[in-house]
Design a protein around this motif. Structure first.
Motif, PDB file in Angstrom:
ATOM      1  N   THR A  84      37.288  15.911  21.295  1.00  0.00           N
ATOM      2  CA  THR A  84      36.443  17.097  21.242  1.00  0.00           C
ATOM      3  C   THR A  84      36.168  17.340  19.752  1.00  0.00           C
ATOM      4  O   THR A  84      35.190  17.840  19.202  1.00  0.00           O
ATOM      5  N   CYS A  85      37.357  17.070  18.897  1.00  0.00           N
ATOM      6  CA  CYS A  85      37.285  17.306  17.494  1.00  0.00           C
ATOM      7  C   CYS A  85      36.328  16.256  16.617  1.00  0.00           C
ATOM      8  O   CYS A  85      35.637  16.618  15.934  1.00  0.00           O
ATOM      9  N   ALA A  86      36.405  15.124  17.220  1.00  0.00           N
ATOM     10  CA  ALA A  86      35.609  14.252  16.515  1.00  0.00           C
ATOM     11  C   ALA A  86      34.022  14.501  16.994  1.00  0.00           C
ATOM     12  O   ALA A  86      33.010  14.456  16.034  1.00  0.00           O
ATOM     13  N   VAL A  87      33.702  15.160  18.188  1.00  0.00           N
ATOM     14  CA  VAL A  87      32.258  15.587  18.369  1.00  0.00           C
ATOM     15  C   VAL A  87      31.922  16.775  17.509  1.00  0.00           C
ATOM     16  O   VAL A  87      30.633  16.994  17.033  1.00  0.00           O
ATOM     17  N   ILE A  88      32.649  17.820  17.531  1.00  0.00           N
ATOM     18  CA  ILE A  88      32.637  18.889  16.371  1.00  0.00           C
ATOM     19  C   ILE A  88      32.221  18.372  15.130  1.00  0.00           C
ATOM     20  O   ILE A  88      31.350  18.927  14.445  1.00  0.00           O
ATOM     21  N   ALA A  89      33.177  17.600  14.600  1.00  0.00           N
ATOM     22  CA  ALA A  89      33.025  17.062  13.133  1.00  0.00           C
ATOM     23  C   ALA A  89      31.744  16.381  12.871  1.00  0.00           C
ATOM     24  O   ALA A  89      31.040  16.526  11.921  1.00  0.00           O
ATOM     25  N   ALA A  90      31.279  15.563  14.196  1.00  0.00           N
ATOM     26  CA  ALA A  90      30.145  14.822  13.879  1.00  0.00           C
ATOM     27  C   ALA A  90      28.875  15.823  13.940  1.00  0.00           C
ATOM     28  O   ALA A  90      27.808  15.592  13.210  1.00  0.00           O
ATOM     29  N   THR A 114      30.345  26.346  23.452  1.00  0.00           N
ATOM     30  CA  THR A 114      30.706  25.347  24.522  1.00  0.00           C
ATOM     31  C   THR A 114      31.526  26.371  25.505  1.00  0.00           C
ATOM     32  O   THR A 114      31.224  25.884  26.841  1.00  0.00           O
ATOM     33  N   GLY A 115      32.340  27.266  25.278  1.00  0.00           N
ATOM     34  CA  GLY A 115      33.095  28.083  26.278  1.00  0.00           C
ATOM     35  C   GLY A 115      31.929  29.098  26.945  1.00  0.00           C
ATOM     36  O   GLY A 115      31.907  28.776  28.265  1.00  0.00           O
ATOM     37  N   PHE A 116      30.662  29.305  26.701  1.00  0.00           N
ATOM     38  CA  PHE A 116      29.805  29.847  27.152  1.00  0.00           C
ATOM     39  C   PHE A 116      29.147  29.061  28.306  1.00  0.00           C
ATOM     40  O   PHE A 116      28.987  29.455  29.420  1.00  0.00           O
ATOM     41  N   TRP A 117      28.930  27.643  28.037  1.00  0.00           N
ATOM     42  CA  TRP A 117      28.297  26.719  29.038  1.00  0.00           C
ATOM     43  C   TRP A 117      29.274  26.590  29.926  1.00  0.00           C
ATOM     44  O   TRP A 117      28.794  26.402  31.184  1.00  0.00           O
ATOM     45  N   CYS A 118      30.419  26.489  30.009  1.00  0.00           N
ATOM     46  CA  CYS A 118      31.415  26.293  30.965  1.00  0.00           C
ATOM     47  C   CYS A 118      31.465  27.327  31.802  1.00  0.00           C
ATOM     48  O   CYS A 118      31.606  27.081  33.253  1.00  0.00           O
ATOM     49  N   LEU A 263      29.283  18.625  24.261  1.00  0.00           N
ATOM     50  CA  LEU A 263      30.790  18.737  23.860  1.00  0.00           C
ATOM     51  C   LEU A 263      31.245  19.731  25.384  1.00  0.00           C
ATOM     52  O   LEU A 263      32.382  18.983  25.739  1.00  0.00           O
ATOM     53  N   ALA A 264      30.509  20.172  25.942  1.00  0.00           N
ATOM     54  CA  ALA A 264      31.019  20.949  26.990  1.00  0.00           C
ATOM     55  C   ALA A 264      31.186  19.856  28.286  1.00  0.00           C
ATOM     56  O   ALA A 264      32.114  19.792  28.947  1.00  0.00           O
ATOM     57  N   VAL A 265      30.191  19.051  28.167  1.00  0.00           N
ATOM     58  CA  VAL A 265      30.386  17.938  29.240  1.00  0.00           C
ATOM     59  C   VAL A 265      31.307  17.090  28.807  1.00  0.00           C
ATOM     60  O   VAL A 265      32.086  16.623  30.063  1.00  0.00           O
ATOM     61  N   ILE A 266      31.450  16.504  27.896  1.00  0.00           N
ATOM     62  CA  ILE A 266      32.575  15.657  27.650  1.00  0.00           C
ATOM     63  C   ILE A 266      33.958  16.175  27.675  1.00  0.00           C
ATOM     64  O   ILE A 266      35.001  15.473  28.303  1.00  0.00           O
ATOM     65  N   SER A 267      34.046  17.335  27.210  1.00  0.00           N
ATOM     66  CA  SER A 267      35.314  17.973  27.441  1.00  0.00           C
ATOM     67  C   SER A 267      35.861  18.234  28.752  1.00  0.00           C
ATOM     68  O   SER A 267      36.945  17.972  29.163  1.00  0.00           O
ATOM     69  N   PHE A 308      39.108  26.656  17.295  1.00  0.00           N
ATOM     70  CA  PHE A 308      38.020  25.647  17.660  1.00  0.00           C
ATOM     71  C   PHE A 308      38.123  25.139  18.994  1.00  0.00           C
ATOM     72  O   PHE A 308      39.301  25.472  19.729  1.00  0.00           O
ATOM     73  N   ALA A 309      37.214  24.527  19.703  1.00  0.00           N
ATOM     74  CA  ALA A 309      37.263  24.037  20.810  1.00  0.00           C
ATOM     75  C   ALA A 309      38.291  23.345  21.344  1.00  0.00           C
ATOM     76  O   ALA A 309      38.680  22.435  20.702  1.00  0.00           O
ATOM     77  N   VAL A 310      38.664  23.413  22.692  1.00  0.00           N
ATOM     78  CA  VAL A 310      39.894  22.614  23.226  1.00  0.00           C
ATOM     79  C   VAL A 310      39.572  21.830  24.445  1.00  0.00           C
ATOM     80  O   VAL A 310      38.495  22.238  25.120  1.00  0.00           O
ATOM     81  N   SER A 311      40.219  21.165  24.832  1.00  0.00           N
ATOM     82  CA  SER A 311      40.265  20.368  26.213  1.00  0.00           C
ATOM     83  C   SER A 311      41.281  19.946  26.423  1.00  0.00           C
ATOM     84  O   SER A 311      42.605  20.090  25.881  1.00  0.00           O
ATOM     85  N   ALA A 312      41.589  19.214  27.548  1.00  0.00           N
ATOM     86  CA  ALA A 312      42.705  18.389  28.274  1.00  0.00           C
ATOM     87  C   ALA A 312      43.368  17.510  27.246  1.00  0.00           C
ATOM     88  O   ALA A 312      42.749  16.890  26.805  1.00  0.00           O
ATOM     89  N   ALA A 313      44.768  17.699  26.879  1.00  0.00           N
ATOM     90  CA  ALA A 313      45.638  16.986  25.842  1.00  0.00           C
ATOM     91  C   ALA A 313      46.410  16.132  26.878  1.00  0.00           C
ATOM     92  O   ALA A 313      47.393  16.285  27.524  1.00  0.00           O
TER      93      ALA A 313
END
Length: 582
Positions: A84-90, A114-118, A263-267, A308-313
Motif C-alpha cells: 500500500t505504501c509503495a503504491v502511494i509513494a509511486a 481509496t476509502g470512497f472506492w471501497c 490501490l483500492a483493488v490491491i489493498s 494514510f491508506a491502510v490494508s491488512a497487515a
C-alpha cells in the motif's frame, strides 16, 4: 429491529457488546504483542513515503478501532502495509515535485479516494473483486514491491545521498558510490541487523524489530548521533499536525483517480487473502462485501486522523494468531497502546536513527519475498509462472503503477486468449456407459454413428467461428462420417448471443447437407427460448435440444434401433424395384 440492523452493519459492535471476559487475558497479551510489532514498521513505512514518521502511528490508531467495529475477521489486524505504501509513494512522488506539504496533501486525498472506492464497491456488492488480481500477479507484485523497498533503503543504510529513485538506476549507481559510504551509519545499520538476528535466534517470540529499534534509539539519545553525522528522525511535532488543505490544487484529483482505484483493488485483494486464510485456519467465514466496507471505513478513519491508506497487515495478523488473540478486542488494545506511545514518548521517538529505521524496513519487507512460491507455480502452470515473472520485472523496470497496469493487461490477454481459442475434446463412453474424454491411452470410444463434442468455453461472437471450424474438422477427420453430432451445450451455450445463434443456423444447414443431425445437450429450456427469440426454424431431423448428453445418447440409440427394425421388416423386390412389407 434497530439493534439487529446495527449488529448486521457493524458486526464488531455485537462481539464487543457480548464480549466474553474469559478471552480478556489472551486478547491483552495479543494486543500488546501486535502493538510491539506495529510500532517500528508503522514509523518506517511513513518514512518510506517521505512524510513525518509519526504519521505512521496516526495511520494505526483509528483504523484499528474502525476495523474492530466493522470487520468480520477475529484475527485480522489492519494498518500500514508495504504494498500500500509503495503504491502511494509511486503515485504521489512525481506529482509533489519535491513539495513535502503537497506530498502529504496528495497522500491524504488519495487515501480518501481509496476509502470512497471501497465503500462504493461494497454498496454494489462487488466483494467478488477480491479475485480480480490472480495469485500469480499478486505474487509477482509483492516480490517486486519487496525488492523495490529494500533497494530504496540502501541509501539510508550506507549514508549515501542523492541516489537515483528508479530501481534499476539505483542498483547500478550504488556500487560506484560505496567508496563514500558513511562508516558510522553503516555500523548502526549492521548493529540493528545483528540485534534482530540474535533475538530471532534465541527468543523467537520477542518483538525483535521493536527491541532493536528501541536499543538503537536509546544509544542515539545517550551518544547524540548527530555529532557523528548519523541522521535521526528529528522533531516529530506535538499533537495532530495541521495540513492547509484549502491550498490543494483540485486539478490533481484527476491524476489520482486511476492510482487510487489501483490501490483500492490491491489493498482489498491482499486484505481478503489474509482474512480468508486466518478465518479458514480458525474455522469461520468472512463476508467479502462487509470486509470491503470495513476496509473503506478504516481508510476514512485514517484520513480523519491525518494518516494514510491502510490494508491488512499479514505479519501483525500472524502475531495476533500466534499469541492466541480471540476477538476484535485485540485491535482496540493495540490501538490504545500505540496512542499511549504517541502521547508520552514522542520526544524519545525523535532520536530514532535513520539507518536503524531503514534496516527495520528492509527486514520487515524481506518476509514478502517468496521466490520459492513463484518457482513452485512453474511446475503446475507455465502460463501462471510467466505472468508472475512478468509482473515482477514490470514492477522493477517500469515502476509500480505502470507495472501493475501491464501485469493486469497481460492477465486479461491470457484470459481472452483462453476464451478466444479454448481447448476442446471429443467424448466417448466406457464399457459401463459412462462418459469420458477420448485419449490415445484410454479405451474410450464414441458410440457408433455418433460424435460427441465439447468446446471448453462459453460461445460468444469472437470465438464462434473457431467453434464452427473445430466442429467441422473433427467431423471430417472421422473414418466414417457419423449421422449424429452431440454438442455439450451446458458448457458453451451460456447466454443469448445473436452472432452465436446466427452461426448455429449456418452449422445446422451445413450439417444437414451432409446428412448429419445436430443435438444440443444441456440447457434445454434456455436454448429453446433463445432459438425462438432468434427465429431459428428447425425440425427434429436437423436439430434436437435435449436435457443432457446421456439422454442424447439414449435417444439416438433408440432411433438407431428403430431404424434397424424397420429395415429388417422391409423387403426390396429386385424385379419390379418396389418395396414390400412382410
Amino acid at each position: 429491529m434497530l439493534k439487529a440492523r446495527l449488529f448486521n452493519w457493524a458486526p464488531g459492535i455485537k462481539v464487543l457488546a457480548q464480549y466474553n471476559k474469559d478471552y480478556l487475558s489472551a486478547d491483552i497479551k495479543a494486543g500488546l504483542s501486535v502493538a510491539a510489532v506495529a510500532l517500528p514498521v508503522a514509523i518506517a513505512y511513513a518514512e518510506l513515503m517521505g512524510i513525518n514518521a509519526i504519521i505512521g502511528l496516526y495511520a494505526c490508531i483509528l483504523p484499528m478501532i474502525a476495523y474492530a467495529l466493522f470487520g468480520t475477521s477475529r484475527q485480522l489486524i489492519i494498518g500500514p502495509d508495504a504494498a500500500t505504501c509503495a503504491v502511494i509513494a509511486a503515485a504521489v512522488t512525481p506529482l509533489a515535485m519535491g513539495d513535502e506539504n503537497l506530498r502529504w496533501q496528495l497522500i491524504i486525498v488519495m487515501s480518501l479516494m481509496t476509502g470512497f472506492w471501497c465503500i462504493l464497491a461494497a454498496r454494489f456488492h462487488l466483494g467478488a473483486f477480491a479475485d480480480f488480481l490472480s495469485k500469480p500477479i499478486l505474487q509477482g507484485l509483492l516480490n517486486g514491491v519487496a525488492l523495490t523497498i529494500i533497494v530504496s533503503q540502501l541509501g539510508k543504510v550506507f549514508g549515501i545521498h542523492h541516489l537515483p529513485s528508479a530501481f534499476i538506476e539505483r542498483l547500478v549507481a550504488l556500487p560506484q558510490l560505496l567508496h563514500i559510504a558513511h562508516i558510522p551509519t553503516v555500523i548502526v545499520a549492521l548493529l540493528t541487523l545483528a540485534i534482530t538476528i540474535v533475538i530471532k535466534r534465541f527468543r523467537s517470540k520477542w518483538p525483535s524489530l521493536l527491541i532493536a529499534m528501541l536499543l538503537a534509539t536509546l544509544i542515539s539519545m545517550l551518544m547524540d548521533f548527530t555529532q557523528y553525522k548519523i541522521e535521526i528522525v528529528g522533531f516529530l511535532g506535538e499533537g495532530l499536525p495541521s495540513i492547509p488543505m484549502p491550498d490543494f490544487p483540485p486539478g490533481l484529483i484527476r491524476e489520482l483517480i486511476i492510482p487510487s482505484l489501483n490501490l483500492a483493488v490491491i489493498s482489498f485483494v491482499s486484505f481478503m487473502m489474509t482474512a480468508r486464510s486466518f478465518a479458514s485456519k480458525n474455522g469461520y467465514q468472512v463476508d467479502a462485501d462487509q470486509e470491503l466496507r470495513a476496509l473503506g471505513i478504516a481508510n476514512m478513519a485514517s484520513v480523519l486522523s491525518q494518516g494514510f491508506a491502510v490494508s491488512a497487515a499479514s505479519s501483525r495478523t500472524a502475531v495476533n494468531d500466534m499469541m492466541g488473540g480471540k476477538t476484535q478486542m485485540v485491535s482496540v488494545i493495540a490501538a490504545l497502546t500505540i496512542l499511549l506511545v504517541l502521547l508520552f514518548l514522542t520526544n524519545f521517538l525523535s532520536y530514532i536513527p535513520l539507518p536503524a529505521l531503514g534496516m527495520v524496513l528492509m527486514i520487515s519487507t524481506w518476509s514478502l519475498l517468496s521466490f520459492r512460491q513463484i518457482w513452485s507455480i512453474r511446475k503446475r502452470n507455465r502460463e501462471a509462472f510467466t505472468l508472475a515473472i512478468f509482473t515482477l520485472f514490470s514492477v522493477l523496470v517500469a515502476g509500480l503503477i505502470t507495472g501493475i497496469g501491464l501485469a493486469v493487461l497481460l492477465g486479461l490477454l491470457q484470459f481472452i486468449r483462453v476464451i478466444f481459442r479454448p481447448t476442446d475434446q471429443l467424448l466417448g463412453t466406457d464399457f459401463q456407459g459412462m462418459i469420458h474424454s477420448i485419449a490415445d491411452d484410454n479405451h474410450i470410444h464414441s458410440p457408433e454413428g455418433v460424435l460427441i463434442y465439447r468446446f471448453n468455453s462459453p460461445l460468444t461472437y469472437f470465438n464462434v467461428n473457431y467453434f464452427k471450424e473445430r466442429l467441422h474438422k473433427h467431423l471430417d477427420n472421422q473414418p466414417k462420417r457419423p449421422a449424429w453430432v452431440i454438442v455439450d451445450a451446458a458448457v458453451s451455450f451460456t447466454h443469448n448471443d445473436i452472432s452465436v445463434f446466427s452461426a448455429l443456423n449456418e452449422i445446422v444447414t451445413s450439417l444437414k447437407a451432409k446428412g448429419v443431425t445436430l443435438v444440443l445437450a444441456g440447457r434445454r429450456t434456455s436454448i429453446n427460448r433463445w432459438l425462438e427469440q432468434n427465429k431459428i426454424n428447425r425440425c427434429d431431423d436437423d436439430l434436437l435440444v435435449v436435457p443432457d448428453i446421456y439422454f442424447a445418447i439414449r435417444l439416438i440409440q433408440s432411433k438407431q434401433l428403430s431404424q434397424q427394425k424397420e429395415k429388417q421388416n422391409t423387403v426390396i423386390t429386385p424385379e419390379i424395384g418396389e418395396i414390400k412389407k412382410d
